[in-house]
Design a protein around this motif. Sequence first.
Motif, PDB file in Angstrom:
ATOM      1  N   SER A 363       0.713  -1.445   0.214  1.00 58.82           N
ATOM      2  CA  SER A 363      -0.366  -0.293  -0.248  1.00 58.82           C
ATOM      3  C   SER A 363       0.651   1.470   0.148  1.00 58.82           C
ATOM      4  CB  SER A 363      -0.537   0.302   0.940  1.00 58.82           C
ATOM      5  OG  SER A 363       0.304   0.333   2.632  1.00 58.82           O
ATOM      6  N   TRP A 364       0.446   2.495  -0.258  1.00 57.38           N
ATOM      7  CA  TRP A 364       1.478   3.462  -0.311  1.00 57.38           C
ATOM      8  C   TRP A 364       1.014   3.824   1.316  1.00 57.38           C
ATOM      9  CZ3 TRP A 364       3.422   6.352  -4.077  1.00 57.38           C
ATOM     10  CH2 TRP A 364       3.179   6.185  -4.728  1.00 57.38           C
ATOM     11  N   HIS A 365       0.201   3.303   2.083  1.00 60.10           N
ATOM     12  CA  HIS A 365       1.220   3.376   3.375  1.00 60.10           C
ATOM     13  C   HIS A 365       2.427   2.864   3.534  1.00 60.10           C
ATOM     14  CE1 HIS A 365       0.789   3.588   7.923  1.00 60.10           C
ATOM     15  NE2 HIS A 365       0.799   4.335   7.153  1.00 60.10           N
ATOM     16  N   ASP A 366       2.674   1.966   3.393  1.00 57.26           N
ATOM     17  CA  ASP A 366       3.856   0.952   3.557  1.00 57.26           C
ATOM     18  C   ASP A 366       4.843   1.418   2.615  1.00 57.26           C
ATOM     19  OD1 ASP A 366       1.912  -0.251   5.240  1.00 57.26           O
ATOM     20  OD2 ASP A 366       1.526  -2.372   4.086  1.00 57.26           O
ATOM     21  N   LEU A 368       5.468   4.280   1.399  1.00 55.68           N
ATOM     22  CA  LEU A 368       5.646   5.501   1.888  1.00 55.68           C
ATOM     23  C   LEU A 368       6.773   5.420   3.358  1.00 55.68           C
ATOM     24  CD1 LEU A 368       3.496   8.388   0.803  1.00 55.68           C
ATOM     25  CD2 LEU A 368       5.383   7.766  -0.294  1.00 55.68           C
ATOM     26  N   LYS A 658       2.577  14.864  -5.298  1.00 58.33           N
ATOM     27  CA  LYS A 658       1.734  15.525  -4.376  1.00 58.33           C
ATOM     28  C   LYS A 658       2.826  13.524  -3.981  1.00 58.33           C
ATOM     29  CE  LYS A 658      -3.205  15.902  -6.251  1.00 58.33           C
ATOM     30  NZ  LYS A 658      -3.936  15.462  -7.306  1.00 58.33           N
ATOM     31  N   ILE A 659       3.324  12.757  -4.638  1.00 58.95           N
ATOM     32  CA  ILE A 659       3.557  11.708  -4.129  1.00 58.95           C
ATOM     33  C   ILE A 659       5.181  12.729  -3.113  1.00 58.95           C
ATOM     34  CG2 ILE A 659       5.657   9.921  -4.186  1.00 58.95           C
ATOM     35  CD1 ILE A 659       3.844   9.304  -6.869  1.00 58.95           C
ATOM     36  N   ARG A 661       5.176  15.022  -1.673  1.00 55.19           N
ATOM     37  CA  ARG A 661       4.568  16.655  -0.135  1.00 55.19           C
ATOM     38  C   ARG A 661       4.109  15.225   0.447  1.00 55.19           C
ATOM     39  NH1 ARG A 661       2.186  16.659   3.323  1.00 55.19           N
ATOM     40  NH2 ARG A 661       0.657  17.752   4.534  1.00 55.19           N
ATOM     41  N   ALA A 662       3.598  14.217   0.187  1.00 52.20           N
ATOM     42  CA  ALA A 662       3.251  13.217   1.590  1.00 52.20           C
ATOM     43  C   ALA A 662       4.085  12.251   1.957  1.00 52.20           C
ATOM     44  CB  ALA A 662       2.162  11.861   0.349  1.00 52.20           C
ATOM     45  N   GLU A 665       5.731  14.423   4.361  1.00 58.05           N
ATOM     46  CA  GLU A 665       4.645  14.261   5.672  1.00 58.05           C
ATOM     47  C   GLU A 665       5.219  12.931   6.398  1.00 58.05           C
ATOM     48  OE1 GLU A 665       1.189  15.362   5.515  1.00 58.05           O
ATOM     49  OE2 GLU A 665       0.550  14.176   7.428  1.00 58.05           O
ATOM     50  N   VAL A 666       5.074  12.012   5.871  1.00 58.04           N
ATOM     51  CA  VAL A 666       5.720  10.620   6.606  1.00 58.04           C
ATOM     52  C   VAL A 666       7.116  10.722   6.985  1.00 58.04           C
ATOM     53  CG1 VAL A 666       6.149   7.832   6.137  1.00 58.04           C
ATOM     54  CG2 VAL A 666       4.440   9.114   5.277  1.00 58.04           C
TER      55      VAL A 666
ATOM     56  N   LEU B 100      -7.357  -1.321  -4.723  1.00 61.66           N
ATOM     57  CA  LEU B 100      -5.766  -2.011  -4.572  1.00 61.66           C
ATOM     58  C   LEU B 100      -6.399  -0.685  -3.070  1.00 61.66           C
ATOM     59  CD1 LEU B 100      -4.625  -1.325  -8.263  1.00 61.66           C
ATOM     60  CD2 LEU B 100      -4.707  -3.716  -6.232  1.00 61.66           C
ATOM     61  N   GLN B 102      -5.653   0.434   0.445  1.00 59.37           N
ATOM     62  CA  GLN B 102      -5.910  -0.440   1.659  1.00 59.37           C
ATOM     63  C   GLN B 102      -6.524   0.191   2.683  1.00 59.37           C
ATOM     64  OE1 GLN B 102      -2.337  -2.637   1.319  1.00 59.37           O
ATOM     65  NE2 GLN B 102      -3.828  -3.747  -0.549  1.00 59.37           N
ATOM     66  N   SER B 104      -5.801   2.052   5.966  1.00 58.82           N
ATOM     67  CA  SER B 104      -5.672   2.245   7.270  1.00 58.82           C
ATOM     68  C   SER B 104      -5.415   2.389   8.629  1.00 58.82           C
ATOM     69  CB  SER B 104      -4.570   3.084   6.609  1.00 58.82           C
ATOM     70  OG  SER B 104      -4.357   4.399   6.582  1.00 58.82           O
ATOM     71  N   LYS B 107      -3.158   3.686  12.169  1.00 63.70           N
ATOM     72  CA  LYS B 107      -2.197   4.637  11.845  1.00 63.70           C
ATOM     73  C   LYS B 107      -3.049   6.421  11.928  1.00 63.70           C
ATOM     74  CE  LYS B 107      -2.072   0.901   9.425  1.00 63.70           C
ATOM     75  NZ  LYS B 107      -0.824  -0.229   8.451  1.00 63.70           N
ATOM     76  N   PHE B 114      -4.516  16.496   3.612  1.00 66.69           N
ATOM     77  CA  PHE B 114      -3.319  15.531   3.021  1.00 66.69           C
ATOM     78  C   PHE B 114      -3.371  14.260   2.246  1.00 66.69           C
ATOM     79  CE2 PHE B 114       0.181  15.102  -0.497  1.00 66.69           C
ATOM     80  CZ  PHE B 114      -0.621  15.635  -0.956  1.00 66.69           C
ATOM     81  N   LEU B 115      -2.034  13.897   3.590  1.00 63.59           N
ATOM     82  CA  LEU B 115      -2.052  12.921   3.294  1.00 63.59           C
ATOM     83  C   LEU B 115      -2.945  11.867   4.104  1.00 63.59           C
ATOM     84  CD1 LEU B 115       0.907  11.120   3.177  1.00 63.59           C
ATOM     85  CD2 LEU B 115       0.455  11.463   5.408  1.00 63.59           C
ATOM     86  N   PHE B 118      -4.464  11.249   0.241  1.00 63.23           N
ATOM     87  CA  PHE B 118      -3.462  11.622  -0.562  1.00 63.23           C
ATOM     88  C   PHE B 118      -3.395   9.097  -0.624  1.00 63.23           C
ATOM     89  CE2 PHE B 118       0.590   9.341  -1.419  1.00 63.23           C
ATOM     90  CZ  PHE B 118       1.239   9.639  -2.575  1.00 63.23           C
ATOM     91  N   TYR B 119      -4.030   9.395   0.400  1.00 64.10           N
ATOM     92  CA  TYR B 119      -3.758   7.372   0.853  1.00 64.10           C
ATOM     93  C   TYR B 119      -5.293   7.043  -0.154  1.00 64.10           C
ATOM     94  CZ  TYR B 119       0.251   7.379   3.630  1.00 64.10           C
ATOM     95  OH  TYR B 119       1.178   7.352   4.422  1.00 64.10           O
ATOM     96  N   ASN B 122      -6.237   9.910  -5.435  1.00 66.58           N
ATOM     97  CA  ASN B 122      -5.418  10.961  -6.518  1.00 66.58           C
ATOM     98  C   ASN B 122      -5.727  11.536  -6.879  1.00 66.58           C
ATOM     99  OD1 ASN B 122      -2.564  11.872  -7.677  1.00 66.58           O
ATOM    100  ND2 ASN B 122      -3.785  11.608  -9.563  1.00 66.58           N
ATOM    101  N   PHE B 124      -8.147  14.615  -5.654  1.00 69.90           N
ATOM    102  CA  PHE B 124      -8.305  14.979  -4.865  1.00 69.90           C
ATOM    103  C   PHE B 124      -8.347  17.270  -4.549  1.00 69.90           C
ATOM    104  CE2 PHE B 124      -5.159  13.349  -2.381  1.00 69.90           C
ATOM    105  CZ  PHE B 124      -4.102  14.786  -2.360  1.00 69.90           C
TER     106      PHE B 124
END
Lengths: 749, 124
Positions: A363-366, A368, A658-659, A661-662, A665-666, B100, B102, B104, B107, B114-115, B118-119, B122, B124
Amino acid sequence: MGLGLLASRALRPAASRLLRNHSPRDGLVRAIGSTPERQRPEAASAAQAQPDPTPDLPPRKPLAGARVHFPNPEDAIEVFVDGYPVKIPKGMTVLQACEVAGVDIPRFCYHNRLSIAGNCRMCLVEVEKSPKPVASCAMPALPGMKIKTDTPVAKKAREGVMEFLLMNHPLDCPICDQGGECDLQDQSMAFGSDRGRFTEVKRSVVDKNLGPLVKTVMTRCIQCTRCVRFATEIAGVQDLGMLGRGSGEEIGTYVERLMTSELSGNVIDICPVGALTSKPFAFKARNWELKGTETIDVTDAVGSNIRIDSRGPEVLRIIPRLNEDINEEWISDKTRFCYDGLKRQRLNDPMIRGADGRFQVVSWHDALAMVGEVIHKVAPEEIVGVAGKLSDAESMMALKDFLNRMGSSNVMCEGNGKHPNADLRSGYIMNTGITGLEKADVFLLVGTQPRVEAAMVNARIRKTVRATHAKVGYIGPLTDLNYDHEHLGTGPQTLTELAEGRHPFCSTLKNAKNPAIIVGAGLFEREDLEAILSAIETIAKNGNVVRPDWNGYNVLLLHAAQAAALDLGLVPQSPDSIKSAKFVYLMGADDVNVKDIPDDAFVVYQGHHGDRSVYRANVILPASAFSEKEGTYENTEGCVQQTLPAVPTVGDARDDWKIVRALSEVAGVQLPYDSVGGIRSRIQTVAPNLVSVDEREPATFSATTLRPNTNQKISPNNFGTAIENFYMTDAITRASKIMAQCSAMLLKK
Amino acid sequence: MDDNKYVTRRRGNGCSISSGRPADPSPPSWTSTTSTTSSTSPTSVPPSPPRSARTNSHVTNPKVIDMLLFKGMEELNNITEHAKQRHHIIGQYVVGNQGLVQDSGTKEKGMSDFLKKFYKSNYF
Ligand code: SF4
Ligand code: FES
């Protein structure tokens, strides 16, 4: 030309006049097809011969808001179009005069960027005192001429021409790809008769093979010769020609061969019928099903204006948009046909390379979280960021800000070399501008092959050479330029001779009124760049190339991202930082030498295609391609333009900025912008010119030393070719099947 | 008969109707006739039909089930007979799937707006 527009134009003036002279019914009867008047046009016009009272129509405006430019005010002449007086410059044709008067004359062979052929006869109009209708496209307008475009004679003439053209034209509109945007279709509806008298067997012509891009159905050809004229005049290749006479006339390639021009796709647009259509687009869609998005091209540094035609989530074709300052109305084949690359080898999901060396979808979360963790484990100076050649200004700004916040200042852009000089804007853009090249009378090309590096710039140079016989000197490896040029030498040796005034070309440069030097961005990669540039500067000084009223020093960039990257100051602190990096952030960078990256470095690849760098990446972050995002690009002449999203992103991809930027933050160094607007105001503080869209900001003039004096030695190595394969230069074009076919078939030596 | 196979797949999870046959892993034949393979891979299609079936998993009324079944068959026929155009198929079954993304869960605390967005997507 809209059909409705044409029809109403044909109808309106006729109807109002007829309403005055005849009974109302007659006026309404004539829509399509012959009317009694047109059966005997001479008698009808004789009946109408008495002077027209002052016309009662509202004053007309030139077509499409065209402006008339009078080079010499004394040379203005006055003609009358349908009774209206119009002032036009001397030398205009009757057809152009009608256009200025707001009358659209039907035409097939005439094209305002090509020479006049006058062979279709569709543009016939009546001119007073002329015994026969005249072909307006080939007839110069003379003072006091009285042109009539909607008399029965003119209408009958058009109807007759139309009947002749349709005689041998197949009635296959339902299976023709031009259907819906066909000049013949539109004009036969507006000006043709409702029936023909031809009952014989129609002729048929063998189709020609022009290569992987242009599909031919030669039976549909109406012999307007636009394609032949385009090939010889604009593209500069003698590939197409007319064979045979009379009804045996055919367009062909003389001998069986392919069309080898890099501009060949444009014949698809100029062919008024469906004889030449796009091969990859064949039978894919009807033009009225498509959604058009006006955007720009990023496959080279020209920034050609294009329209992306899409249906649902798919890009179906790319066609040019008119922009006189950049690409006129042409685009290169790479621009036009690269779109199938947008569907292949796309990265859909974030991925992490597992211990076994295989990628795993996460996932994006993991993804990043992992990058955010790793980046904190390396020392700031071991972090390196590389922006790819397709990056937009927004993402480059974000990348630079992010890495700066991480403590690293090693951010660079592909293609700008190790020692980019971003201080003087005039040192890296095309100072004359692309249109400005038309004013030049001597060109000196240094280490650049514009035909493959920037086909549209090359077309401009060719246009200038054709129009004014400008001289072209070229230094570099043997290459195929489609205009007369003098090959001065292959390397820096010749440059030194020129700088020292020992070369015969020096006098040509010195005598030139507006000399232009074009330096290829391929030289940026050379170690002796400084020395070469200072030699060029000496030549410029001796030839008086840079003056307050004319700055002929031009750099021809290679990639869409280069100019904006330099404006934003993407300059690495230490040139070889990548060799000692522990964390490499590749933002769409596929042409970095992956061998330079140390084995123990952690590589993040953010991009839209599974291209070269993916093989070395540890984490993949899928991004959107230029057709899916809004991004700012600056072209080689410094003109800032924006792409607009035409189709949705594929899979789980995100916009580049956006990537970043995200991720910031992470990683705990959150960037202060959350929207495109926010990031643009940040850009404004760094490079204000990048926010004035569709404007070209010239570099501030500086005649004094463009760069510090250098004691570097020029190395004797010859100049190289910056682009080996015109058709495959970036991730999108390398993924394209059509481009692969082109390189296989057309680059065969 | 051939149609049945796809019905099974379509209503696969969370639906009581099943012919008991395992789903055929090769791409359905219509993907080649509509050349959808240029925009998607055979493996990315299967999750979409069951997902649309699952949206109706709460339905218990047999009449409604019958109707859904009928609609499903109709849809399937439209696809296999090419009554549906390629871009309809792509729009419905290939893009626009949120599968796809997920969740979260907890967490998300402390994340900026924003984040979070973002999750999710694309756009917003
Ligand atoms: S192929 Fe098209 S552009 Fe060429 S002569 Fe025929 S109709 Fe004209
Ligand atoms: S447009 Fe004038 S003859 Fe063809």
